[in-house]
Scaffold this motif. Sequence first.
Motif, short mmCIF file in Angstrom:
data_model
loop_
_atom_site.label_atom_id
_atom_site.label_comp_id
_atom_site.label_asym_id
_atom_site.label_seq_id
_atom_site.Cartn_x
_atom_site.Cartn_y
_atom_site.Cartn_z
N LEU A 1 -55.18 -32.04 79.46
CA LEU A 1 -54.50 -31.21 80.45
C LEU A 1 -55.31 -29.94 80.70
CD1 LEU A 1 -50.84 -31.51 79.09
CD2 LEU A 1 -52.02 -32.97 80.74
N GLY A 2 -55.12 -29.37 81.88
CA GLY A 2 -55.85 -28.15 82.22
C GLY A 2 -55.07 -27.35 83.25
N PRO A 3 -55.67 -26.27 83.75
CA PRO A 3 -54.97 -25.45 84.74
C PRO A 3 -54.90 -26.16 86.09
CG PRO A 3 -57.19 -24.64 84.38
CD PRO A 3 -56.99 -25.73 83.39
N LEU B 1 -51.19 -19.03 90.85
CA LEU B 1 -50.19 -19.54 89.89
C LEU B 1 -50.68 -20.88 89.34
CD1 LEU B 1 -47.47 -19.22 88.49
CD2 LEU B 1 -46.40 -20.33 90.46
N ARG B 2 -50.93 -20.96 88.05
CA ARG B 2 -51.46 -22.17 87.41
C ARG B 2 -50.47 -22.66 86.34
NH1 ARG B 2 -54.41 -21.35 91.07
NH2 ARG B 2 -56.71 -21.35 91.10
N VAL B 3 -50.37 -23.99 86.18
CA VAL B 3 -49.56 -24.59 85.12
C VAL B 3 -50.42 -25.54 84.32
CG1 VAL B 3 -47.34 -24.39 86.34
CG2 VAL B 3 -48.78 -26.43 86.66
N ARG B 4 -49.95 -25.85 83.13
CA ARG B 4 -50.67 -26.78 82.23
C ARG B 4 -50.28 -28.21 82.62
NH1 ARG B 4 -53.13 -26.76 77.27
NH2 ARG B 4 -52.84 -28.59 75.95
N ALA B 5 -51.17 -28.92 83.29
CA ALA B 5 -50.84 -30.25 83.79
C ALA B 5 -52.12 -30.99 84.12
CB ALA B 5 -49.92 -30.15 85.02
N GLU B 6 -51.99 -32.03 84.93
CA GLU B 6 -53.13 -32.79 85.41
C GLU B 6 -52.88 -33.03 86.90
OE1 GLU B 6 -55.70 -35.64 86.73
OE2 GLU B 6 -53.66 -36.30 86.38
N THR C 1 -28.98 -33.63 96.45
CA THR C 1 -29.53 -33.86 95.11
C THR C 1 -30.54 -32.77 94.81
OG1 THR C 1 -29.29 -36.24 95.43
CG2 THR C 1 -30.70 -35.51 93.60
N THR C 2 -30.51 -32.26 93.56
CA THR C 2 -31.46 -31.23 93.11
C THR C 2 -32.15 -31.70 91.84
OG1 THR C 2 -30.18 -29.42 94.07
CG2 THR C 2 -31.75 -28.86 92.32
N PHE C 3 -33.50 -31.74 91.86
CA PHE C 3 -34.29 -32.05 90.67
C PHE C 3 -34.93 -30.75 90.16
CE2 PHE C 3 -34.08 -36.29 92.43
CZ PHE C 3 -33.95 -37.08 91.30
N ARG C 4 -34.87 -30.55 88.84
CA ARG C 4 -35.47 -29.37 88.21
C ARG C 4 -36.69 -29.80 87.40
NH1 ARG C 4 -32.77 -24.62 84.53
NH2 ARG C 4 -34.52 -24.29 83.12
N LEU C 5 -37.83 -29.18 87.67
CA LEU C 5 -39.08 -29.46 86.98
C LEU C 5 -39.44 -28.25 86.12
CD1 LEU C 5 -39.25 -30.77 90.02
CD2 LEU C 5 -41.54 -31.44 89.27
N ASN C 6 -39.56 -28.45 84.82
CA ASN C 6 -39.97 -27.40 83.88
C ASN C 6 -41.44 -27.63 83.51
OD1 ASN C 6 -37.33 -26.63 84.00
ND2 ASN C 6 -36.78 -27.29 81.94
N LEU C 7 -42.29 -26.64 83.77
CA LEU C 7 -43.73 -26.75 83.48
C LEU C 7 -44.19 -25.53 82.69
CD1 LEU C 7 -44.80 -27.97 87.01
CD2 LEU C 7 -45.12 -29.29 84.91
N ASN C 8 -45.14 -25.74 81.78
CA ASN C 8 -45.70 -24.65 81.00
C ASN C 8 -46.77 -23.94 81.82
OD1 ASN C 8 -44.19 -25.13 78.63
ND2 ASN C 8 -45.56 -26.81 78.10
N LEU C 9 -46.70 -22.60 81.86
CA LEU C 9 -47.73 -21.83 82.55
C LEU C 9 -49.05 -21.94 81.81
CD1 LEU C 9 -45.71 -18.59 83.46
CD2 LEU C 9 -46.37 -20.45 85.00
N TRP C 10 -50.17 -21.91 82.54
CA TRP C 10 -51.50 -21.99 81.93
C TRP C 10 -51.90 -20.60 81.43
CZ3 TRP C 10 -54.72 -25.40 80.07
CH2 TRP C 10 -56.01 -24.99 79.79
N SER C 11 -52.41 -20.60 80.20
CA SER C 11 -52.89 -19.35 79.62
C SER C 11 -54.34 -19.53 79.23
CB SER C 11 -52.03 -18.98 78.40
OG SER C 11 -52.57 -17.83 77.77
N ASP C 12 -55.19 -18.57 79.63
CA ASP C 12 -56.61 -18.64 79.26
C ASP C 12 -56.87 -18.17 77.84
OD1 ASP C 12 -57.31 -19.54 81.79
OD2 ASP C 12 -57.40 -17.49 82.58
N ALA C 13 -55.82 -17.60 77.20
CA ALA C 13 -56.02 -17.07 75.85
C ALA C 13 -56.16 -18.22 74.86
CB ALA C 13 -54.82 -16.21 75.47
#
Length: 530
Positions: A381-383, A417-422, A518-530
């Motif tokens: 995974l990456g930003p 705005l970046r998230v940890r994903a592919e 219908t409402t879908f909720r997506l939870n994603l981790n923010l990307w951190s360069d640290a």
Amino acid sequence: MWAAALAVLAGTWFGSVHLALERAREEAAIDAQTRALGVSSELARQQAVGAVLSSDPQVIAAQTLPLQAANQALSQRLEALNAEIGASVLYVMDAAGKTTSASNWREPTSFVGRSYDYRAYFQQAMAGGEGREYALGSVSRLPGLYLSRRIDGVGQPLGVVVVKLDFNEFETTWRASARPSYVAATDGTVTVTSEPALRFLPEPPETRWTIRQPVPRSDWHLVMTLPTAPVYGQGVAAVVIVGLVLTGAALVLANHTRRQAEAARYRTRLEQDVATRTAALSQEIRDREVAEAQLAEMQGTLVQANKLAALGQISAGVAHEVNQPLATIRLLAEYGQEMLPKGAQSDVVKENLAQIVRMSERIQTITSDLRGFARKARGDLGPVSVAGAWRASLRLAASRGAADRIRIIADPIPEDLRVRAETVRLEQVLVNLIQNAREALTDTPDPCITLTHRIEGGRLILRLSDNGPGLPLEVANAPFTPFQTTKPQGLGLGLVICETIMRDFGGALQVEPAAVGTTFRLNLNLWSDA
């Protein structure tokens, strides 16, 4: 009088034993079916592993160019794969029967370099494409089932892939049960057993205390032995109860004149005992009905798991076949770019060819993900730019069909705005949800799709909503159940795949209650360069 009492007791004994035996057989039949399904499921899972490895490019390459480095790399891969699937050992042999790569290459008892051309499973696979043999290991001296699959090259076989299984977990669980069990092959030889002394011996003759259950998708069968102590114990208990009743009746009759009041109290106590016993039997019946319902649910789950395993194998094969013509398309497009002369019209053609190259790369990425879907996530995974993924998803979803009348309302998303994903898999989730919303809005006046976002701690919360009719009740209660769909031509796997991808990202996909649509909720981790 005494003869009649003995006849009643004898009838009580045989009737109670017969009833208890039938009840024990019914319960044991359910247990035997469950154990047979467990063995069948493990066989199917490991056979699929052998089938996939026999057509794996790395395996074929190692046999086509038998270099030490290639075989060493393949051994390392087999070692990592075996840690996931839980087999006893995985190994590859060349066409002469010599082991070239094995998952146990680090161990003193490594199979690498050993020849097993005399083994039946090797000879069967080379002759007919696959083989099976239950035997003791010539090196480990441990019993196991050898599942083999031939590696086919161009016009000739290259070797054999072997998966060796042990059934230690099954045997340990069965030994802890009150019902001993064993599995026997077609020739009657005992293979998997809770009593090690029976292994490799002819199976004992069946009696009224044994139950035979076929193992699905194999030529094996499972035999379970019923415990006799509970059956005879219930017979003894019934005889004691009836004997007590007869004795009580005799005492009542003998003392009726003299102790009428005492007889009345005794009858009252007897009625209370009968009521208590009746209540206990009713509760036992209810418990049994609950157990049968749970078994039916578990069997349904096993059937769905087998469907998913078969679908994953088919998908991997389709993806493999698509990659070859796709690579040719990409190569021809790149070659066409190089041959075009300069000019305004050729620039347009060159841009179109570049678009073909980019789309080919995208399809290759998607088919690679499809081939790896049934395996454990790699964690590469990456930003990923959320704004870029949203724009690409809208373009891809729009390409599936015109939907100009549907309004798209989205909060402005910061470009940084970046998230940890592919990237491709995140776009796959968004495209699937957008397409589902568009299909749901077919008959809705003033249709609208809305995207909102907010940040909570180190997480990004995306909400994708529509103003359609909402999910049907059966889907809303369990939206991520495989093969559940309301579409006439649907497979019921879209939301399942989306939810799996989100979990691979370390996030989550949920359905939120909504007054409209219908409402879908997506939870994603923010990307951190640290």
